[in-house]
Design an enzyme around this catalytic site. Sequence first.
Site: not given
Length: 256
Positions: A31-33, A35, A38-39, A54, A149
Amino acid sequence: MALKQLKKLLFDRPLKDGVILNNQYKIEECLGMGGYGLVYVCTDVLTQTPYVLKQLRPTKAKKQKERVRFQQEIGLLKSISHPQIPAYIEDFIIDGQAYYVMQMIEGDNIEELLFFQKQPFTELMALQLMSQLLDIVEYLHERLIFHSDIRTPNIMMNHGNVCLIDFGLAKQLSREEDEELELRKRDDFFDLGETLLFLLYSQYKGKKKKNATWLEELTLTKEVTLLLKKLLGIEEEYQHTASIREDLNRAIQSVT
């Protein structure tokens, strides 16, 4: 800096689709990277249930400080039980790589709705969404947990229900940590104000004027304006979620 980026490219490559971890979780896609993580979307091969997994970045996993931070994130999620926050499932380490699995929240995030689907939110819709989001923040702050966040990509809409995801920057404090506690509280409140502002701008039809502020561009009731000013620190800042709730209720009444 270039060498650091090169190391990330070499060592922080996402797992390939189809890889099965812990004899149970099949990787479907990355799904994304972030900081330091990695998800992925994964599927429990035993139950066919979709989850989010994760992984601590391999370059981060080499550092004790980052491993401890990742375990703190896991511990934080374990302590949370709220229907609008992804539930912790389990965690494990394979070949020195740390992972945890959590509930998958179906739906679109607010960033997707606002900037890609161009969905407009009326004042009432925006305030009602904020009311649900404040429910979550109230729950967290009562436990001295601060998300740190609260942004449009981390707010999900799931069949009309608001959900808050990504606790990578979240922290639980003690009452003795007065200064950091107040700072993180104000940060969460400011994030609520920015989120509300994004939602309210979704109905703005005028041309963006150079150096014009939201106070000049948006036509809002005085109750909504006061709520925003205090969340954003333009006027005396909120000290507690209870005060935000009072003003939010007045703002909702002012637009109905």
